[in-house]
Design a protein around this motif. Structure first.
Motif, short mmCIF file in Angstrom:
data_model
loop_
_atom_site.label_atom_id
_atom_site.label_comp_id
_atom_site.label_asym_id
_atom_site.label_seq_id
_atom_site.Cartn_x
_atom_site.Cartn_y
_atom_site.Cartn_z
N THR A 12 -4.31 10.71 42.00
CA THR A 12 -2.72 9.85 42.01
C THR A 12 -2.23 10.95 43.57
OG1 THR A 12 -2.91 9.53 40.14
CG2 THR A 12 -0.68 9.02 41.02
N TRP A 13 -2.24 11.74 43.05
CA TRP A 13 -1.06 12.80 43.97
C TRP A 13 -2.16 13.85 43.73
CZ3 TRP A 13 2.12 10.39 47.63
CH2 TRP A 13 2.96 8.96 46.97
N MET A 14 -3.20 14.51 43.56
CA MET A 14 -3.87 15.15 42.92
C MET A 14 -5.27 14.67 42.04
SD MET A 14 -1.98 18.19 41.21
CE MET A 14 -1.73 16.69 40.02
N ARG A 15 -6.77 15.82 43.47
CA ARG A 15 -7.63 14.76 43.02
C ARG A 15 -8.42 16.23 42.14
NH1 ARG A 15 -13.44 15.30 44.80
NH2 ARG A 15 -12.92 16.60 46.42
N LYS A 16 -8.41 16.36 41.11
CA LYS A 16 -8.39 16.73 39.27
C LYS A 16 -9.25 16.18 38.27
CE LYS A 16 -4.37 20.33 40.57
NZ LYS A 16 -3.92 21.06 39.67
N HIS A 17 -10.40 17.00 37.87
CA HIS A 17 -10.89 16.20 36.48
C HIS A 17 -10.90 17.30 35.47
CE1 HIS A 17 -15.38 18.07 37.95
NE2 HIS A 17 -14.77 18.54 37.69
N GLY A 18 -11.36 17.55 33.87
CA GLY A 18 -11.32 18.50 33.07
C GLY A 18 -11.52 17.43 32.04
N TRP A 19 -11.73 18.03 30.79
CA TRP A 19 -12.28 17.73 28.80
C TRP A 19 -11.44 18.04 28.80
CZ3 TRP A 19 -16.72 15.54 28.64
CH2 TRP A 19 -17.00 15.04 27.93
N ARG A 20 -10.99 17.55 27.48
CA ARG A 20 -10.21 17.56 26.30
C ARG A 20 -11.05 17.24 24.78
NH1 ARG A 20 -6.78 15.80 22.48
NH2 ARG A 20 -5.21 16.21 21.82
N THR A 21 -10.96 18.66 24.72
CA THR A 21 -11.49 18.55 22.47
C THR A 21 -9.89 18.32 21.63
OG1 THR A 21 -10.86 20.60 22.19
CG2 THR A 21 -12.66 20.29 23.32
N PRO A 22 -9.93 18.16 20.78
CA PRO A 22 -8.43 18.30 19.72
C PRO A 22 -8.24 19.01 19.96
CG PRO A 22 -10.75 17.51 18.21
CD PRO A 22 -11.11 18.05 19.93
N GLU A 23 -8.67 20.79 20.30
CA GLU A 23 -8.16 21.65 20.40
C GLU A 23 -7.54 21.69 21.91
OE1 GLU A 23 -7.89 26.74 18.82
OE2 GLU A 23 -9.79 24.87 18.61
N TRP A 24 -8.16 22.27 23.12
CA TRP A 24 -8.63 22.09 23.95
C TRP A 24 -8.10 21.01 25.38
CZ3 TRP A 24 -7.14 27.67 24.32
CH2 TRP A 24 -7.76 28.14 23.30
N LYS A 25 -7.06 21.70 25.69
CA LYS A 25 -7.05 21.00 27.51
C LYS A 25 -7.37 22.03 28.94
CE LYS A 25 -5.22 17.59 28.22
NZ LYS A 25 -3.72 17.02 28.03
N LEU A 26 -8.78 21.14 29.59
CA LEU A 26 -9.12 21.89 30.82
C LEU A 26 -9.78 20.97 31.57
CD1 LEU A 26 -11.04 24.49 32.24
CD2 LEU A 26 -12.74 22.85 31.62
N ILE A 27 -8.10 21.84 32.46
CA ILE A 27 -7.77 21.29 33.77
C ILE A 27 -8.97 21.98 35.04
CG2 ILE A 27 -6.76 20.07 35.24
CD1 ILE A 27 -4.49 19.80 33.05
N ARG A 28 -9.29 21.07 35.67
CA ARG A 28 -9.71 21.59 36.74
C ARG A 28 -9.38 20.95 38.39
NH1 ARG A 28 -13.91 25.89 35.53
NH2 ARG A 28 -13.67 26.37 37.94
N ALA A 29 -9.03 21.69 39.49
CA ALA A 29 -8.82 21.33 40.13
C ALA A 29 -10.63 20.74 42.01
CB ALA A 29 -7.77 21.49 41.39
N LEU A 30 -10.44 20.24 42.18
CA LEU A 30 -11.37 19.82 42.94
C LEU A 30 -10.82 19.79 44.45
CD1 LEU A 30 -12.47 16.08 41.53
CD2 LEU A 30 -13.90 18.59 41.57
N GLU A 31 -9.91 20.03 44.17
CA GLU A 31 -9.09 20.45 45.75
C GLU A 31 -7.73 20.47 45.63
OE1 GLU A 31 -9.81 16.01 47.18
OE2 GLU A 31 -8.28 16.95 48.67
N PRO A 32 -7.36 21.87 46.41
CA PRO A 32 -5.97 22.51 46.38
C PRO A 32 -5.02 21.08 46.58
CG PRO A 32 -6.57 23.54 48.65
CD PRO A 32 -7.65 22.37 47.77
N ASP A 33 -3.51 21.33 45.45
CA ASP A 33 -3.09 20.13 45.17
C ASP A 33 -1.45 20.39 45.76
OD1 ASP A 33 -0.88 21.44 42.97
OD2 ASP A 33 -2.41 21.61 42.31
#
Length: 471
Positions: A346-367
């Protein structure tokens, strides 16, 4: 035998946790609450790829972002011909299909008829009666569809919870009785210092507004106003005598950020309030009343569910799966989801992985918010995602990254295409590639004011008319 009708309320930017049917403390959705008691409500329904364009692409195709190849709000080009949309499938099976409020978006491909309404800025009163404007278009169209002898699919994109939040009176004050211009209140100061958004958001707030609680109350008031207007359509369904032969769906493409995570009054950031959305289905005789489903479900599951309810067979291998086994407790036919890939452009390019306990977010470029490249939240102990523990839990970051990358490789192999998060390098709509620094992103990403947006829209329309006259 005539097939059932489908009416879908696709509500842009509706937060599940701000609906009283999902336990919110304010009575924002009394009519939807009643509707939910007559149908099936899904408590943990996720839209993993935000915002609007990828969300609806997944909803209306039954595919994930690898299947649709759509991840960006400003998706370039049409939806790929490798996928078939729900309105296209239904059209092949004798349905009339009408789309209201979603003209021109790649994800709305395949409807036979497109209609629009005033669903954005204020009218002469300074407020925006978006849902009633929609009703003025939708109810006559509903009556027209009923008069014909064909089954129909009526899709309506409601915009009330999308900024600007400008509900008409009395909804603008039903959840607020303070002084929104109190000079001692500093809750909006950080927003007003954030140049990419400040001009736009302050352009639709009262002059001198200082109170974030007032803005939240406008969001909730807009939901309550829309809820009342939705009841008007539900009443028309009853009056027309089609309730027993119509599947009605209430859902959203993504949630919304209020005064949280420094992502003010928009829908970016891979936080829970953007990813978890409502889904309520009502179909008398085919679905039980008052059922609540707790299992994790995904937006790509909606199209397969609709087609099974309508008893329509296709040879499409959907990424999603029908939710009816969960409704009827036939768990042998449902592959449970415990973790999944999440994306945003949207205004940032990021992806990640969500489990029942954890949320990982990784930036693919500076936001543009100068956020850290890696974020990790324990969504069980820290449900508001306020404590980034990435530096303290490097092994968990490593493990979740490996699971995410393994999933990406698996889906790339299955689709024969590169992850669209890696190929959509002009996701921001600018004539450049990825941002090289957060400062560059901050300086480049600017929304502007309502007036500016309206002027640009008018200019585009005039350019279109000019081009038509030259042909």
């Amino acid at each position: 035998m005539k097939k059932p009708n489908i009416i879908m309320f696709g509500i842009d930017s509706l937060r599940r946790d701000h609906m009283s049917s999902y336990g919110y403390g304010r009575l924002t959705t009394p009519h939807i609450d009643k509707f939910a008691k007559e149908g099936v409500l899904f408590e943990n329904y996720f839209s993993p790829s935000i915002p609007t364009t990828p969300g609806y692409a997944s909803m209306l195709t039954g595919m994930d972002c690898f299947g649709t190849d759509v991840v960006a709000l400003r998706h370039q080009g049409p939806l790929g011909e490798h996928v078939q949309t729900l309105p296209e499938i239904l059209g092949d099976h004798g349905y009339q299909t009408t789309c209201i409020g979603f003209t021109g978006n790649p994800s709305s491909r395949g409807f036979q008829k497109y209609m629009d309404y005033a669903g954005w800025g204020p009218d002469e009163t300074g407020k925006s009666p978006k849902a009633e404007n929609l009703n003025k278009v939708a109810i006559p169209e509903l009556k027209r569809l009923v008069e014909d002898d064909q089954p129909f699919f009526l899709f309506m994109r409601h915009m009330d919870p999308h900024s600007p939040y400008l509900p008409p009176a009395p909804f603008d004050r039903i959840f607020y009785d303070g002084n929104e211009c109190d000079p001692t209140n500093t809750s909006l100061e950080k927003l007003k210092e954030f140049k990419p958004f400040a001009d736009y958001i302050t352009s639709w707030l009262p002059e001198g507004c200082t109170d974030a609680d007032y803005v939240d109350a406008q969001y909730d008031g807009a939901i309550a106003y829309m809820d009342a207007c939705i009841q008007k359509i539900l009443t028309s369904v009853q009056t027309l005598g089609i309730e027993e032969e119509t599947l009605i769906i209430i859902t959203s493409d993504h949630g919304e950020t209020l005064n949280e995570h420094d992502c003010w009054y928009d829908h970016h950031g891979l936080y829970e309030h953007n990813l978890v959305v409502p889904l309520i289905l009502k179909f008398p005789g085919k679905l039980p009343a008052g059922k609540r489903v707790e299992e994790y479900t995904l937006i790509k599951d909606l199209t397969p569910t609709i087609l099974e309810l309508l008893d329509i067979q296709t040879d499409i291998s959907f990424d999603g799966q029908s939710l009816l086994p969960l409704v009827h407790k036939d768990n042998r036919r449902f592959e449970k989801t415990s973790e999944f890939y999440i994306t945003e452009c949207t205004w940032m390019r990021k992806h990640g992985w969500r489990t029942p306990e954890w949320k990982l977010i990784r930036a693919l470029e500076p936001d543009l918010h100068f956020k850290p490249e890696v974020e990790l939240y324990n969504v069980f102990t820290d449900p508001l995602e306020l404590n980034n523990v990435a530096d303290r839990e490097p092994e968990i970051v490593k493990a979740l990254t490996a699971r995410m990358e393994a999933y990406i490789a698996k889906r790339e192999h299955a689709t024969g295409r590169t992850n669209p998060m890696y190929t959509n390098l002009k996701w921001h709509g600018l004539d450049q590639g990825p941002f090289k620094s957060s400062q560059e992103a901050y300086d480049s990403m600017y929304i502007g004011s309502i007036e500016t947006a309206q002027d640009l829209q008018a200019k585009k329309k005039e350019e279109g008319k000019a081009n038509e006259s030259k042909v």
